[in-house]
Every structure is written in C-alpha cells, then in structure tokens.
Write an enzyme that holds these catalytic residues in place. Structure first.
Site, short mmCIF file in Angstrom:
data_model
loop_
_atom_site.label_atom_id
_atom_site.label_comp_id
_atom_site.label_asym_id
_atom_site.label_seq_id
_atom_site.Cartn_x
_atom_site.Cartn_y
_atom_site.Cartn_z
N HIS A 56 3.95 6.91 5.37
CA HIS A 56 2.99 7.83 5.96
C HIS A 56 2.04 6.80 6.98
O HIS A 56 1.36 7.54 7.92
CB HIS A 56 1.68 8.21 4.74
CG HIS A 56 1.04 7.03 4.24
ND1 HIS A 56 1.50 6.21 3.18
CD2 HIS A 56 -0.23 6.56 4.69
CE1 HIS A 56 0.58 5.41 2.86
NE2 HIS A 56 -0.47 5.68 3.61
N ASP A 57 2.37 5.50 7.05
CA ASP A 57 1.28 4.78 8.00
C ASP A 57 2.18 4.36 9.30
O ASP A 57 1.63 3.73 10.03
CB ASP A 57 0.75 3.61 7.36
CG ASP A 57 -0.54 4.14 6.57
OD1 ASP A 57 -1.17 4.99 7.05
OD2 ASP A 57 -1.18 3.34 5.76
N HIS A 102 0.95 -1.12 0.14
CA HIS A 102 0.02 0.10 0.12
C HIS A 102 0.81 1.05 -0.07
O HIS A 102 0.84 2.09 -0.70
CB HIS A 102 -1.05 0.06 1.11
CG HIS A 102 -1.65 1.14 1.41
ND1 HIS A 102 -2.37 1.78 0.38
CD2 HIS A 102 -1.48 2.27 2.40
CE1 HIS A 102 -3.02 3.09 1.05
NE2 HIS A 102 -2.34 3.26 2.12
N ASP A 119 -3.04 8.61 -1.38
CA ASP A 119 -3.59 7.53 -0.15
C ASP A 119 -4.94 7.14 -0.70
O ASP A 119 -5.23 6.02 -0.77
CB ASP A 119 -3.36 8.17 0.98
CG ASP A 119 -3.66 7.01 2.14
OD1 ASP A 119 -3.23 5.83 2.00
OD2 ASP A 119 -4.29 7.31 2.99
N GLU A 156 1.37 5.98 12.63
CA GLU A 156 0.16 5.78 13.15
C GLU A 156 0.04 4.12 13.50
O GLU A 156 -0.70 3.65 14.74
CB GLU A 156 -1.02 6.00 12.14
CG GLU A 156 -2.48 5.55 12.36
CD GLU A 156 -3.39 5.67 11.19
OE1 GLU A 156 -4.53 5.13 11.33
OE2 GLU A 156 -2.83 6.32 10.01
N ASP A 157 0.41 3.19 12.46
CA ASP A 157 0.40 1.83 12.86
C ASP A 157 1.47 1.26 13.70
O ASP A 157 1.52 0.00 14.16
CB ASP A 157 0.12 1.25 11.50
CG ASP A 157 -1.23 1.60 10.73
OD1 ASP A 157 -2.01 2.08 11.57
OD2 ASP A 157 -1.30 1.59 9.57
#
Length: 754
Positions: A92-93, A67, A159, A96-97
């Site tokens: 980018h994630d 992704h 995204d 957050e993750d």
C-alpha cells in the site's frame, strides 16, 4: 544468497529475523482461514515490498516493511480479508514512497491489487488550489475508489489502526492531527462497516493521546472497581448458565466493559461523575444455534427464558433481529434487575451475529455456504449512497467531509411509505429528507407532508414507525431556507446543486445587466469602477453584485455616485436605494501578531504564558482555560486560535488542516483571569440565592463574579454564573463547593459561545 547475507551487520541480522517472524505470523494466520490458499502471490508481494522499502525506517526506528506487514496482519486476522487484500496491504505504500508506478504493480500483481493500492495512495500536494485541504482530497479519492471496491476502505482502516497503535513516536502536533482525524472519520467509518472491535480501539487510542490524564484516571477507576463488577457477574450468571445448559446450547457468557472513551463521552455529555455511570458492565450471551435455520427463533427462546429468571426493564428492550442495523448488526438487548437490585444489560447473539458485530460485512463470507438468514443488501445500499454523494460535484471538497459524516455515520430509524414499505433513514432525518430519499423530483417539488395522516411541516423530525405521504406541486421550487432543516447528504446535496445552478443563472443575468449598465453610462467596466459600484451597494465582491442584480435585489439607474470620481450626485439611484456611506473598517495593526505566528516552529510545543497569550485568540466555540487539553490552529490570516482538543470545531480542523495544528501547553502560574460560565440546577427553595452567594463568598478563592442568571419553573431552578477564574482547578473547587448545598443537583462548566 551467501553474498548478501555475509555482509549483514548484527543489527541487520536482527531486523531480518524480526521481519521474517512477522511475515511468518501473517502466513500462519492466513493459512488458518477458509480463504483459498494463495501463498505464492502473498510471498511475492512481501518480497517486492521488502525490496522497495529496503533501508527505510519508521520514526520509531524499526524497519519500514514491518508497517505493511502489520497492516496486512490486521486486514487478515481482525477483518478477515483474503489474498488480494493482503497483497494490497503489503504494497500500500510502494506507489507513494518509491519510484514504482501503478502500472508496475498492475503488471506484477494484476489490476485488482493495483486499483486498491491506487485508492490507498495519498495525493501529492500543490494541485488543488489554496483553499483545498490535502487531507480532504485524500479522503475523497479514498471514497471514490471505495465505492467500486469496499476493500480499499477496509485496508485503510487497518492502516490507520496500526498508525494509532504506534502513534507514541510522533510529535504531539501530529498526534493531535491523526487522533482528531481518526475520531472524526475513521472510527465512525469502522462503526458503519460493523467493525465494532476496531472502532472501539480507534476511539480509545485517540482519547489516550488527546486526553492522557483523563484516560489514565478512567483506567485507574475501572481497575479499582473491577472486583465489584466481578462479584456482580459471578452472582448474576449462574442461573443463566443453568437455563442455557437445560436448553442444550453450546455458548459463551462474556463480560462487556464500557470503554474509557465511551465512559468519558458519557461523563462529558451527561455532566456526571464516574460513579454515576451505571451501565459500565453488560453481559453478552453468544450461542451456537442448534439449527442454523432456526437461529432467530432460538435467540427469542433464550430471551424468553431470561425473563423467567430476572425482571426485564419495561422500556429498554431492543430488537435488532427483526430490523438489523444498517451495518448488519443483529442481537436482542434488554436490561434486567439482578437479585442484588442492580440493572444489568444483557445482549443475546448467535456466533454468526457476534462475528458480524466484530468484523462487520467482511465476516459474511464465513457463512455464505451455510443456511444462515442474512442480508448483504445494506452494504450495497450504503455504497450506492456514497456514489450518489460523489456524483454531485461539491464546490469545496471540505464540504464533502461534512456531507459524508452527516449521512453515512448516523444511527437509523425505520419509517413506512403510504403502501407500507419499510425505509431506513438516519436518526434526526426530517420529512423533507424522506421526500428526497424516495426521489429527487418528490423532494424538489414537495410542498407539504402528511405523517400518520396528519399534515406536518417539512421540518418535522421523523420517528421510528411513522408513515409518511409526500404532497407535491410543479409550482413548488427549492428554497434556500430548506438547508436549515435538511439533514441527509442526498437532500442537502440536491438542494445545494439546484441553488448553485440558480445562483449561476442569476450571476449570468447580473453580469449581462452590469455590462449593459456600463455601456449605457459610456463607462469602462474596469475592476476599479465595478469595485466602487459594489461598495456603494455594500456588497462583498463582484459575484455578490452580479447575483444581486440577477435576483432583482438592486437596480442600476442614474447613480448617486459617479463610479469614476466617487462624487455624490443628487439624482438617480436615490430613487431606488437610500445612500448609506461605506462602513468604516476598524484599523487594527496586526503586524506583530502575524510576525509572531509566521515565526512559530510548528514541530515544537508553544508555551502559553502572559506574553504569548497576547498574540493568540481564545476560540469562542469552546473557551479553553489553563488546565484544559488544548491545541493551536494557525488560520489563513496568520493568527493563532486556541481550542480545546475535544472541541467539535477543533476536531474538524484536525481533520481538514492537520498541518496547521500546533501543540500547546499552559504556563500561566495563576497570573491571568479567564471567563468561565458555570451552569447550576437544583430544587427551588426559600433562600437558595442567598445560600449560593454565601457559599461563594466564603470560598478561599479570589472570585470575580461577572453575571448571575437564574430561572425557576415548577419548583426547579436553572441558571448560570459567569466568573473570571485562573484555571480548571478553580472550576472544580467552585463546582464541588456548590454541590455541597443540598439545594443543588448539578454544577458544571458550560462552554458557551460569546
């Protein structure tokens, strides 16, 4: 390396191969651009993200790292961004993750990349209060970061595009939420940034998931009529090719086919069938200027040559060269009559204009070192307008979504100041909006406006070419009714801020008067006593009571009602306010409904049948019936509202309260009736009403007609018929039956509010 690879399973080897191929494609795309080649930092970001997401899979089953790679690919290939953006897209994630922090990213990849990732990171829930929407707060944070670095929103759009391309693996309720959010926010945002190709794909993908049957129907119709369009194109283009060859241009002539979403939108708004849409085909001429400095002159030369071949439409000429759109779009448009008697739109653009039309402001870098005539100031103005909106703290973040949507995604008109300066305003802007656009002082103290030297009301809607003069007075103050016709974010924001300030001041005065009153009456200012006083004046809450006192709308004297005992006195307040007893609240036992809604599984599709419909509410804004594509919205009061998926209210709900959306499907088996309003219009003639009644009487449907209303004017009749019907098939049958009458020009269902 041997230790890690020898333990890989066949599936893991396959995943590795797929991941490496995707990353290699990204590198190849990046290396083919004009950006400085910073392959090392991109590879470092890829390896870091790959390790951070190790072992995680998407709902579709593929490794999660694919992704971020896909998002970086879109940012690079389809928007034209460079290494900083590619690194941020790959990472980018991560924040957050995973357990990595923004500080970690800043140390490894620098503050620029870290700040972009921070702007892209969603906000964790539970800190904004009961009324706040997590989606709205996330979007607000995105805008705050975006106003400092436009790359944040460009990567976010990348995204969202990849999420939409892979939406099929999500639950239906999530599909509706994400598609609705995309149509409401991200597609207009892409349009505003000039990303036309991405905007179009986002709209079509949203349409495909929200209305799959209509999407397939339009795709099938486009396929079945392709041969006709090809024939028109083949007949229309040869004389144009000869002209361009004679002029010595290097060029391309392309077919532009109207998108399924755009066609469906026009069918809905104009209430026409597919075969009544005549601008499905357009011709696009993209030329390479012979001299970049003469690019605009050459564009007009091509247009002049076209007018010698085909007759132009007298009112369809659009000059986006002299006055580009706010998103940077430039072109010449007009519609020409073909030799076969069909109107065909032609768009003329240079290669630079075409790149900017497809890739937006991000495409400007290609031409920075060349002699092109372009202006990037519009982007700065747009970002400044975002900062202006965000500088005024909104009492409710959800209002921000509407404010942003209202101002930043509008089409533009061009107007003039008294000194002849050109100002760009959103379409439908009013004279009051213009006053606030020039300066907040002008807007606040504006008491009259002259447009083209004539006095007009503040609510006057501006037109392109208007010259506007603002008349002010220090005595003039902002009025609440201005919100009824102020349309731009700046005007509405300033008016609301002033009104809020005045409201706070009135509430402060009111609280002081309330405290003095209780002291004078020798009573305690308990919530019970204040509530009795509030009910006596029929006000909603304490704030409203304080505001009414501060604004001198009510006066406290010797009360008719003892606020302690509730007993009525015969002296006192009756001098000021006639006593009216509190309104009796209708006692409705809603326990069953609330229990039903609380027990819903939001991940499953609810079947709407005779039993479940009794515990739901049909939304009056769109009045859905069986056959409509619908969704459910769980309200804060634990009721379930049924909306059409295309309903504007539902679109806002999907954007604001996506987690409260539930998938629905009809299963009524024609056992229930639903109210439907059908609008009819046609030529007035003797016996029209009898003919309508007769044709309805002779249908095979078991019709229940509730109301008929018809007005006539200058030989045209216009009216509505209200029925009780089973489903959309009944609606189609009635409309088709009515349209067979030669009197009737149009018959369509109207979503009328109760």
């Amino acid at each position: 390396m041997t230790d890690t690879t020898k333990k890989l399973t066949p599936q893991e080897l396959k995943d590795e191969e797929m991941i490496n191929a995707a990353f290699q494609k990204l590198l190849d795309t990046y290396l083919a651009t004009n950006h400085r080649k910073k392959v090392e930092v991109i590879t470092k970001a890829f390896n870091f993200a790959k390790q951070a997401h190790k072992g995680v899979r998407r709902r579709s089953g593929e490794p999660y790292i694919l992704h971020p790679i896909a998002v970086a690919q879109i940012a690079c290939e389809e928007i034209g961004l460079g290494s900083t953006s590619i690194c941020a897209a790959l990472l980018h994630d991560v924040e957050e993750d995973t357990d990595y922090t923004n500080e970690d990213l800043s140390n490894l990849f620098g503050p620029k990349v870290a700040n972009i990732v921070e702007g892209l990171t969603k906000i964790s829930g539970g800190i904004f209060g009961d009324r706040a929407s997590l989606q709205a707060e996330t979007f607000k944070k995105l805008l705050l970061t975006m106003s400092d670095d436009i790359r944040v929103i460009l990567i976010k759009i990348s995204d969202r595009l990849h999420n939409m391309r892979t939406l099929s693996s999500m639950l239906p309720s999530k599909q509706y939420k994400i598609a609705g959010e995309t149509l409401y926010i991200y597609a207009p945002l892409a349009d505003r940034l000039g990303l036309n190709k991405i905007k179009t794909e986002l709209e079509d993908l949203s349409f495909r998931y929200e209305h799959p049957e209509e999407y397939k129907m339009i795709e099938d119709m486009l396929a079945s009529t392709q041969a006709d369009r090809t024939s028109i194109f083949d007949n229309f283009v040869p004389p144009i090719r000869k002209m361009l060859d004679d002029m010595g241009f290097n060029y391309q002539i392309q077919q532009r086919i109207k998108t399924p979403y755009s066609i469906w939108n026009k069918m809905q708004n104009k209430h026409v069938a597919f075969n009544e849409i005549y601008d499905i085909l357009a011709i696009r001429i993209v030329y390479v200027p012979l001299n970049r400095k003469q690019e605009i002159d050459e564009c007009f030369s091509i247009y002049a040559g076209l007018t010698k071949i085909y007759r132009p439409h007298p009112t369809r000429f659009r000059d986006w060269l002299s006055s580009p759109k706010a998103n940077g779009y430039q072109a010449l448009h007009n519609t020409f009559m073909s030799a076969q008697g069909k109107w065909i739109e032609v768009q003329i653009r240079s290669d630079r204009m075409n790149d900017i039309a497809e890739q937006g402001f991000a495409a400007h870098w290609k031409y920075k070192d060349k002699d092109a005539d372009y202006d990037e100031n519009e982007l700065d103005k747009w970002l400044d307008s975002i900062k202006e909106i965000l500088d005024d703290p909104q009492p409710d973040t959800l209002d921000l979504l509407d404010t942003i949507k209202l101002n930043l995604f509008s089409k533009e008109i061009l107007v003039f100041t008294p000194k002849g300066e050109i100002k760009t305003m959103p379409n439908n802007a009013t004279a009051l909006d213009f006053a606030f656009h020039i300066h907040s002082f002008l807007g606040t103290h504006c008491f009259a406006v002259k447009v083209n030297h004539k006095l007009v009301p503040l609510s006057y809607r501006l037109k392109s070419g208007d010259q506007i003069e603002i008349l002010t007075s220090r005595e003039q103050q902002v009025k609440p009714e201005w919100l009824n016709f102020a349309t731009t974010a700046k005007a509405r924001g300033k008016i609301q801020a002033i009104l809020r300030r005045e409201k706070r001041e009135k509430m402060r005065i009111g609280e002081e008067r309330l405290a003095a009153f209780f002291k004078e009456q020798d009573l305690e200012a308990t919530s019970t006593n204040i509530d009795r006083l509030r009910r006596f004046h029929e006000l909603a809450d304490r704030d409203e009571l304080a505001q009414a006192l501060g604004a001198n709308k009510i006066e406290l004297g010797q009360p008719d009602v003892d606020v302690l005992t509730g007993k009525v006195r015969k002296t006192g307040w009756r001098r000021y306010v006639p006593f009216i007893g509190p309104k009796k609240q209708a006692e409705v036992n809603s326990t069953d409904v609330e229990d039903f809604v609380r027990g819903l599984n939001r991940k499953q599709t609810l079947v709407l049948n005779e039993d479940t419909l009794q515990k739901c509410a049909i939304a009056p804004c769109c009045r859905p019936i069986p056959g409509d594509d619908v969704l459910g919205y769980i309200t804060p009061q634990n009721t379930l509202e049924i909306h059409k998926r295309s309903c504007p209210t539902a679109t806002k709900l999907k954007t604001r309260y996506g987690n409260n959306i539930i998938a629905l499907k009809w299963d009524t088996h024609r056992t229930l009736y639903f109210p439907v309003c059908i609008h009819i219009k046609g030529v007035d003639d003797h016996g029209v009403l009898y003919a309508i009644a007769d044709v309805l009487h002779n249908t095979e449907l078991d019709l229940v007609i509730k109301h008929i209303s018809i007005d006539t004017n200058d030989g045209i009749f216009d009216g509505t018929i209200e029925f009780l019907l089973h489903d959309t098939d009944d609606v189609k049958q009635i409309c088709d039956t009515l349209l067979r009458l030669h009197y009737i020009e149009s018959a369509y269902r109207e979503d009328k509010k109760d």
